[in-house]
Design an enzyme around this catalytic site. Sequence first.
Site, PDB file in Angstrom:
ATOM      1  CG  ASP A 152      -2.080  -1.210   1.401  1.00 27.41           C
ATOM      2  OD1 ASP A 152      -1.777  -1.859   0.402  1.00 27.41           O
ATOM      3  OD2 ASP A 152      -2.456  -1.234   2.316  1.00 27.41           O
TER       4      ASP A 152
ATOM      5  CE  LYS B  38      -3.683  -4.465   1.332  1.00 29.05           C
ATOM      6  NZ  LYS B  38      -4.546  -3.489   2.587  1.00 29.05           N
TER       7      LYS B  38
ATOM      8  CB  CYS C 188      -2.146  -2.849   5.676  1.00 35.19           C
ATOM      9  SG  CYS C 188      -3.577  -1.868   5.400  1.00 35.19           S
TER      10      CYS C 188
END
Length: 197
Positions: free
Chosen positions: A18, A78, A111
């Site tokens: 990310d 996601k 995450c």
Amino acid sequence: MASLGRLNPKDAVLLLCDMQEKFRPNIFQFNNIVSNAARLLQASRVLGIPPIVTEQYPKGLGPTVPELGAADLKAHAKTSFTMMIDDVKKELEALGNPKQAILCGIEAHACIACTAFDLIEKGMEVHIVADAVSARSQTDRLFALSRLKQSGAFLTTTEAVLLQLVQDAKHPNFKEIQKLMLHPSPDTGLLAFFSAM
């Protein structure tokens, strides 16, 4: 006997989590974190370590930043706070279920933490590259690293990973890896973490 956490390129996968455009102004040490992750991606290509990239809700948070050097890789979109979505699980299976994960990206307490917990629970050895992981808050980042260490992840640095992966100056790819270490990693504010231990 507890695992030593010795990295092996044949058993490893590089997970890049990310590192997206909208995070740029808000993440502590963002440019340095991405720079370190980019060096690891370059090393993974030299050493044949497969990389996997994810993006958190790219429609709202934008694409992976170009300086990571991952434009040729398919980024898995996601919404969950773990990288371990079905597409990533399938990719890991196609790679023969690597035993070790080298984990970089953001955010440490979200995450990165959720991904690490899932991987550890699955029996994988997780190496969190502390100077290639961050969050909006340095407090969240440092406490997440401490929490992840308690859960069995190995904390390491970019340069330590590079050296562990080659093990010897006689390694056929050492010169290429050495070029990635010409300049030391920038200080990303981790010294406070160790002074608090």
